[in-house]
Design a protein around this motif. Structure first.
Motif, PDB file in Angstrom:
ATOM      1  N   SER A 100       0.880  20.577  60.197  1.00 59.71           N
ATOM      2  CA  SER A 100       1.840  20.927  58.993  1.00 59.71           C
ATOM      3  C   SER A 100       1.275  20.714  57.843  1.00 59.71           C
ATOM      4  CB  SER A 100       3.061  20.102  59.357  1.00 59.71           C
ATOM      5  OG  SER A 100       2.785  18.705  59.101  1.00 59.71           O
ATOM      6  N   ASP A 150      -1.672  23.493  57.193  1.00 55.86           N
ATOM      7  CA  ASP A 150      -1.135  24.796  57.102  1.00 55.86           C
ATOM      8  C   ASP A 150      -0.786  25.101  55.557  1.00 55.86           C
ATOM      9  OD1 ASP A 150      -1.317  25.286  59.890  1.00 55.86           O
ATOM     10  OD2 ASP A 150       0.964  24.473  59.917  1.00 55.86           O
ATOM     11  N   GLU A 151      -0.588  24.260  54.899  1.00 51.12           N
ATOM     12  CA  GLU A 151      -0.156  24.716  53.409  1.00 51.12           C
ATOM     13  C   GLU A 151      -1.373  24.739  52.459  1.00 51.12           C
ATOM     14  OE1 GLU A 151       2.552  21.866  52.265  1.00 51.12           O
ATOM     15  OE2 GLU A 151       4.238  22.921  53.219  1.00 51.12           O
ATOM     16  N   GLU A 191      -3.182  27.586  49.957  1.00 48.56           N
ATOM     17  CA  GLU A 191      -2.125  28.232  49.224  1.00 48.56           C
ATOM     18  C   GLU A 191      -1.181  27.471  48.276  1.00 48.56           C
ATOM     19  OE1 GLU A 191      -2.352  28.884  52.307  1.00 48.56           O
ATOM     20  OE2 GLU A 191      -3.299  30.863  52.244  1.00 48.56           O
ATOM     21  N   ASN A 192      -0.953  25.968  48.961  1.00 47.15           N
ATOM     22  CA  ASN A 192       0.188  25.256  48.125  1.00 47.15           C
ATOM     23  C   ASN A 192      -0.623  24.321  47.298  1.00 47.15           C
ATOM     24  OD1 ASN A 192       1.745  22.818  47.707  1.00 47.15           O
ATOM     25  ND2 ASN A 192       3.300  23.850  48.944  1.00 47.15           N
ATOM     26  N   SER A 232      -0.028  20.604  47.863  1.00 48.11           N
ATOM     27  CA  SER A 232      -0.661  19.994  49.111  1.00 48.11           C
ATOM     28  C   SER A 232      -2.170  19.590  48.941  1.00 48.11           C
ATOM     29  CB  SER A 232      -0.639  20.828  50.349  1.00 48.11           C
ATOM     30  OG  SER A 232       0.626  21.190  50.768  1.00 48.11           O
ATOM     31  N   LYS A 233      -2.692  20.636  47.966  1.00 50.60           N
ATOM     32  CA  LYS A 233      -4.279  20.249  47.777  1.00 50.60           C
ATOM     33  C   LYS A 233      -4.479  19.084  46.903  1.00 50.60           C
ATOM     34  CE  LYS A 233      -4.924  24.579  46.354  1.00 50.60           C
ATOM     35  NZ  LYS A 233      -5.797  25.690  45.816  1.00 50.60           N
ATOM     36  N   GLN A 245      -9.283  27.403  55.035  1.00 55.99           N
ATOM     37  CA  GLN A 245      -9.039  26.102  55.294  1.00 55.99           C
ATOM     38  C   GLN A 245     -10.226  25.287  55.359  1.00 55.99           C
ATOM     39  OE1 GLN A 245      -6.536  26.274  58.510  1.00 55.99           O
ATOM     40  NE2 GLN A 245      -4.638  26.143  57.378  1.00 55.99           N
TER      41      GLN A 245
END
Ligand code: C2E
Ligand code: MG
Ligand code: MG
Ligand code: MG
Length: 286
Positions: free
Chosen positions: A205, A208-209, A212-213, A216-217, A244
């Motif tokens: 989960s 998954d981000e 883009e996010n 999250s990085k 990813q």
């Protein structure tokens, strides 16, 4: 009118619930037989070391080959197995079969892989996993260093000193401990330093981000820095895209597992996969 509607609605839900309860009962009866009759199978999902591009391990994932319903995914029967206590015989079977298969592949001349086995919280609390591991390694003649036990974040954190001791004892045999699904529970990063674990698996989960996010990085980079300090290796679960993979590689993630590499495979297909990937895989580096 309203009264009738209410009654029908009740009837509807009542029937639906009865059907569900019946299905559940049927599944439970079948599950009991399935374990005895050998309807359980393990699929194996390859894991890649990013630095070397080499396959270094695989995760054993159980499936149920139901005689009439076809292949049933673990999320449909593991909870039932946990509630009913059937997780104990099922878990014993999974551990032995995974060790047996890993050893068989070694004897067949494949490059030795670590095999990761999921152990449920209930199973961990109910039985002496340490003794079970000793027994299964001895029966299958698999060296301890090729076995990794995966426990969820929740089950590791919930349990107190007793289970920390249990983890230490398992590690003492030379078996690895991984914390599965990291990021879905509530443990603080700081709690990690006290835990006797060798590997952290960041939940899908979260992956998954990426990329883009941006939050999250940032968090992922903090996890990398932290695990490096504590000497814990890091695995990203559910890696599906090369974007990813690029991000993970650039930022020092150790291992990846996910559909980008392969879905979990039945043993014969896994052998084919191993044969096709005996050379290190080319991973683009940023
Ligand atoms: P898990 O241990 O976190 O296993 C990873 C799950 O993610 C697997 O689902 C795997 O097929 C799936 N997965 C891996 N890469 C990708 C990806 O790139 N995309 C997507 N969409 N999914 C991916 P699976 O096999 O259905 O297993 C689900 C869960 O059931 C496991 O999660 C684990 O908690 C449990 N489980 C599976 N086998 C066993 C077992 O032998 N014993 C116990 N106690 N639990 C098991
Ligand atoms: Mg797992
Ligand atoms: Mg997981
Ligand atoms: Mg998961």
């Amino acid at each position: 009118h309203a009264k009738n509607l209410g009654k029908n609605t009740y009837q509807f839900y009542h029937n639906a619930m009865t059907t569900k309860a019946m299905e559940r009962h049927e599944l439970l009866t079948d599950l009991r037989k399935a374990i005895e009759q050998g309807q359980m199978v393990l699929h194996y999902q390859p894991q890649l070391e990013l630095k070397s591009g080499e396959l270094i391990g695989c995760e054993a994932l159980v499936r149920w080959e139901h005689p009439t319903k076809g292949l049933i995914a673990p999320l449909r029967f593991i909870p039932l197995a946990e509630e009913s206590g059937l997780i104990v015989p099922l878990g014993e079977w999974v551990l032995e079969e995974a060790c047996r298969q890993a050893r068989e592949w070694q004897l067949a001349g494949f490059k030795p892989l670590k095999v990761a086995v999921n152990v449920s919280n209930i199973q961990f609390n109910r039985m002496d996993i340490c003794q079970l591991v000793t027994d299964k390694l001895s029966i299958t003649e698999l060296e301890a260093k090729y076995l990794l036990i995966e426990l969820t974040e929740t089950s590791i954190m919930q349990s107190g000193d007793v289970s920390f001791e249990m983890l230490q004892a398992i590690k003492g045999q030379g078996v690895g401990i991984a914390m599965d699904d990291f990021g879905t529970g509530y443990s603080s990063l700081g709690a990690l330093k006290k835990l006797p674990i060798d590997n952290l698996k960041v939940d899908k989960s979260f992956i998954d981000e990426i990329p883009e996010n941006s939050e999250s990085k940032v968090i992922f980079k903090a996890i990398v820095a932290m695990t490096k300090q504590f000497g814990i290796s890091l695995t990203a679960e559910g890696v599906e895209t090369s974007e990813q993979c690029d991000f993970l590689q650039i930022h020092g993630c150790d291992f990846i597992q996910g559909y980008l590499l392969s879905k979990p495979l039945p043993p014969k297909e896994m052998e084919q996969f191993l044969a096709n990937h005996s050379e290190p895989m080319l991973i683009k580096s940023g």
